[in-house]
Design an enzyme around this catalytic site. Structure first.
Site, mmCIF file in Angstrom:
data_model
loop_
_atom_site.group_PDB
_atom_site.id
_atom_site.type_symbol
_atom_site.label_atom_id
_atom_site.label_comp_id
_atom_site.label_asym_id
_atom_site.label_seq_id
_atom_site.Cartn_x
_atom_site.Cartn_y
_atom_site.Cartn_z
ATOM 1 N N LYS A 14 -29.623 16.848 25.125
ATOM 2 C CA LYS A 14 -30.139 15.825 24.301
ATOM 3 C C LYS A 14 -30.862 16.395 23.016
ATOM 4 O O LYS A 14 -30.816 15.468 22.077
ATOM 5 C CB LYS A 14 -31.293 15.099 25.403
ATOM 6 C CG LYS A 14 -30.550 14.647 26.659
ATOM 7 C CD LYS A 14 -31.791 14.045 27.523
ATOM 8 C CE LYS A 14 -32.818 14.965 27.861
ATOM 9 N NZ LYS A 14 -32.513 15.929 29.368
ATOM 10 N N ARG A 89 -37.774 8.076 31.795
ATOM 11 C CA ARG A 89 -37.408 8.806 32.949
ATOM 12 C C ARG A 89 -37.537 7.976 34.133
ATOM 13 O O ARG A 89 -37.437 8.627 35.141
ATOM 14 C CB ARG A 89 -38.024 10.061 32.992
ATOM 15 C CG ARG A 89 -37.174 11.337 32.222
ATOM 16 C CD ARG A 89 -38.066 12.523 32.153
ATOM 17 N NE ARG A 89 -37.425 13.593 32.402
ATOM 18 C CZ ARG A 89 -36.981 14.620 31.283
ATOM 19 N NH1 ARG A 89 -37.422 14.099 30.032
ATOM 20 N NH2 ARG A 89 -36.587 15.667 31.865
ATOM 21 N N ARG A 128 -30.895 30.090 28.376
ATOM 22 C CA ARG A 128 -31.922 29.565 27.604
ATOM 23 C C ARG A 128 -33.367 30.342 27.933
ATOM 24 O O ARG A 128 -34.149 31.048 27.087
ATOM 25 C CB ARG A 128 -32.299 28.170 27.250
ATOM 26 C CG ARG A 128 -33.139 27.906 26.197
ATOM 27 C CD ARG A 128 -33.497 26.491 25.961
ATOM 28 N NE ARG A 128 -33.659 25.659 27.016
ATOM 29 C CZ ARG A 128 -33.857 24.404 27.012
ATOM 30 N NH1 ARG A 128 -33.509 23.740 26.051
ATOM 31 N NH2 ARG A 128 -34.262 23.764 28.148
ATOM 32 N N ARG A 134 -39.790 29.085 28.420
ATOM 33 C CA ARG A 134 -39.987 27.954 29.224
ATOM 34 C C ARG A 134 -39.923 28.378 30.748
ATOM 35 O O ARG A 134 -38.875 28.727 31.425
ATOM 36 C CB ARG A 134 -38.942 26.998 29.060
ATOM 37 C CG ARG A 134 -39.284 26.059 27.860
ATOM 38 C CD ARG A 134 -38.485 24.816 27.479
ATOM 39 N NE ARG A 134 -38.390 23.975 28.692
ATOM 40 C CZ ARG A 134 -37.666 22.851 28.496
ATOM 41 N NH1 ARG A 134 -36.882 22.523 27.407
ATOM 42 N NH2 ARG A 134 -37.589 21.850 29.318
ATOM 43 N N ARG A 146 -35.523 20.069 38.971
ATOM 44 C CA ARG A 146 -35.689 19.040 37.569
ATOM 45 C C ARG A 146 -34.583 18.114 38.002
ATOM 46 O O ARG A 146 -34.618 16.900 37.838
ATOM 47 C CB ARG A 146 -35.344 19.731 36.441
ATOM 48 C CG ARG A 146 -36.628 20.645 36.014
ATOM 49 C CD ARG A 146 -36.638 21.596 35.327
ATOM 50 N NE ARG A 146 -35.932 21.242 33.627
ATOM 51 C CZ ARG A 146 -35.739 22.119 32.888
ATOM 52 N NH1 ARG A 146 -35.351 23.628 33.197
ATOM 53 N NH2 ARG A 146 -35.244 21.955 31.651
HETATM 54 P P1 AP5 Z 1 -30.799 20.809 25.224
HETATM 55 O O1 AP5 Z 1 -30.248 20.250 23.844
HETATM 56 O O2 AP5 Z 1 -32.001 21.825 25.141
HETATM 57 O O3 AP5 Z 1 -30.840 19.846 26.416
HETATM 58 P P2 AP5 Z 1 -31.778 18.813 26.808
HETATM 59 O O4 AP5 Z 1 -30.662 17.720 27.592
HETATM 60 O O5 AP5 Z 1 -32.511 18.541 25.867
HETATM 61 O O6 AP5 Z 1 -32.257 19.612 28.000
HETATM 62 P P3 AP5 Z 1 -33.954 20.030 28.135
HETATM 63 O O7 AP5 Z 1 -33.920 21.366 28.319
HETATM 64 O O8 AP5 Z 1 -34.918 19.534 27.217
HETATM 65 O O9 AP5 Z 1 -34.202 19.278 29.611
HETATM 66 P P4 AP5 Z 1 -35.167 18.343 30.079
HETATM 67 O O10 AP5 Z 1 -34.694 17.027 30.045
HETATM 68 O O11 AP5 Z 1 -35.413 19.007 31.571
HETATM 69 O O12 AP5 Z 1 -36.658 18.867 29.399
HETATM 70 P P5 AP5 Z 1 -37.523 18.164 28.576
HETATM 71 O O13 AP5 Z 1 -38.351 19.012 27.679
HETATM 72 O O14 AP5 Z 1 -37.045 16.592 28.296
HETATM 73 O O15 AP5 Z 1 -29.779 22.158 25.562
HETATM 74 C C1 AP5 Z 1 -30.130 22.898 26.762
HETATM 75 C C2 AP5 Z 1 -29.445 24.275 26.551
HETATM 76 O O16 AP5 Z 1 -28.049 24.239 26.413
HETATM 77 C C3 AP5 Z 1 -29.669 24.746 24.996
HETATM 78 O O17 AP5 Z 1 -29.967 26.336 25.137
HETATM 79 C C4 AP5 Z 1 -28.528 24.715 24.112
HETATM 80 O O18 AP5 Z 1 -28.525 25.267 23.231
HETATM 81 C C5 AP5 Z 1 -27.244 24.493 24.828
HETATM 82 N N1 AP5 Z 1 -26.505 23.748 24.728
HETATM 83 C C6 AP5 Z 1 -26.546 22.359 24.224
HETATM 84 N N2 AP5 Z 1 -25.174 21.743 23.920
HETATM 85 C C7 AP5 Z 1 -24.336 22.714 24.389
HETATM 86 C C8 AP5 Z 1 -22.895 22.656 24.246
HETATM 87 N N3 AP5 Z 1 -22.211 21.445 23.836
HETATM 88 N N4 AP5 Z 1 -22.462 23.787 24.856
HETATM 89 C C9 AP5 Z 1 -22.989 24.977 25.326
HETATM 90 N N5 AP5 Z 1 -24.383 24.881 25.229
HETATM 91 C C10 AP5 Z 1 -24.948 23.805 24.855
HETATM 92 O O19 AP5 Z 1 -38.648 17.770 29.745
HETATM 93 C C11 AP5 Z 1 -39.454 18.889 30.408
HETATM 94 C C12 AP5 Z 1 -40.506 18.328 31.490
HETATM 95 O O20 AP5 Z 1 -41.319 17.805 30.741
HETATM 96 C C13 AP5 Z 1 -39.869 17.640 32.483
HETATM 97 O O21 AP5 Z 1 -39.413 18.451 33.446
HETATM 98 C C14 AP5 Z 1 -41.160 16.868 32.906
HETATM 99 O O22 AP5 Z 1 -42.411 17.674 33.600
HETATM 100 C C15 AP5 Z 1 -41.910 16.649 31.665
HETATM 101 N N6 AP5 Z 1 -41.342 15.223 31.131
HETATM 102 C C16 AP5 Z 1 -40.605 15.177 29.695
HETATM 103 N N7 AP5 Z 1 -40.561 13.767 29.533
HETATM 104 C C17 AP5 Z 1 -41.044 13.311 30.703
HETATM 105 C C18 AP5 Z 1 -40.839 11.898 30.904
HETATM 106 N N8 AP5 Z 1 -40.507 10.923 29.942
HETATM 107 N N9 AP5 Z 1 -41.756 11.553 32.028
HETATM 108 C C19 AP5 Z 1 -42.341 12.549 32.810
HETATM 109 N N10 AP5 Z 1 -42.366 13.954 32.679
HETATM 110 C C20 AP5 Z 1 -41.678 14.032 31.549
HETATM 111 MG MG MG Z 2 -34.744 18.668 25.365
#
Ligand code: AP5
Ligand code: MG
Length: 190
Positions: A14, A89, A128, A134, A146
């Protein structure tokens, strides 16, 4: 105005894809995960509250997440639109977002899910985790938790948006460029 929800499991890409799409369509990218991590880094009271949930891979409570999101939207009144990344979410968040946008004569244009198998996602996140600092990327049990949170609380939003004819799926496996192309082809049809 285009307002996109980028949807998908942790690691689906994402954030990576939002970086390209925001340039291409001149949108404001709001990642609730990034906002929480900034608050943690700056030791705000919101950061302090969020940290215990995030480090375990649990969702942060709806109330504070929704309030934080609204504040961020209100700070960008002049934009062409938004990319919501990692929000909503839960059904409560999705309902609150619809109400909030409607009050501003805005709406979600499309929710786009990036699809990839768990094992590939675990591999991406552990990789990562070696450099991201993280805590939630560094341990497979936390990553699986997660996914569990996603399956229980977030996956039902597929139906929520499908009922509004706004749900789209894109294959999230391939090179980053290939996936950006899949997304832009879809967005250009909206
Ligand atoms: P990346 O682009 O970072 O993927 P992502 O989908 O953004 O994954 P996140 O790690 O951000 O996941 P998340 O949804 O758990 O975290 P968030 O910060 O939202 O890519 C991931 C990796 O893969 C990178 O290293 C990238 O380089 C690699 N990659 C990407 N594309 C690729 C490809 N095509 N091929 C190979 N490699 C690739 O949330 C974190 C925490 O915050 C949650 O667990 C929760 O505690 C809290 N939180 C956030 N939002 C909410 C909400 N709305 N409600 C409640 N809690 C929340
Ligand atoms: Mg993300």
């Amino acid at each position: 105005m285009i307002n996109l929800v980028l949807f998908g499991k942790p690691g689906a890409g994402k954030g990576t894809q939002a970086t390209f799409l925001k340039e291409q369509y001149k949108l404001v990218h709001i990642s609730t995960g990034d906002l929480f991590r900034n608050n943690i880094k700056n030791k705000t009271s919101l950061g302090l509250l969020a940290k215990s949930f995030i480090d375990q891979g649990d969702l942060v409570p709806d109330r504070v997440t929704i309030d934080m999101l609204k504040t961020e939207v209100d700070q960008n009144p002049q934009t062409n639109g938004f990319i919501f990344d990692g929000f909503p979410r839960t059904e409560a968040q999705a309902g609150a977002l619809d109400t909030f946008l409607n009050e501003k004569q805005m709406e979600i244009s499309a929710t786009i899910a990036l699809e990839a198998a768990d094992d590939i996602l675990v591999e991406r996140l552990l990789e990562r985790g070696k450099s991201s600092g993280r805590i939630d990327d560094q341990d497979e049990d936390k990553i699986r938790n997660r996914f569990e949170e996603y399956n229980q609380k977030t996956a039902p939003l597929r139906d929520f948006y499908a009922k509004q004819n706004k749900f789209h799926s894109v294959n999230g496996i391939g090179t980053i460029d290939e996936i950006t192309n899949r997304l832009t082809r879809l967005i250009n049809t909206l």
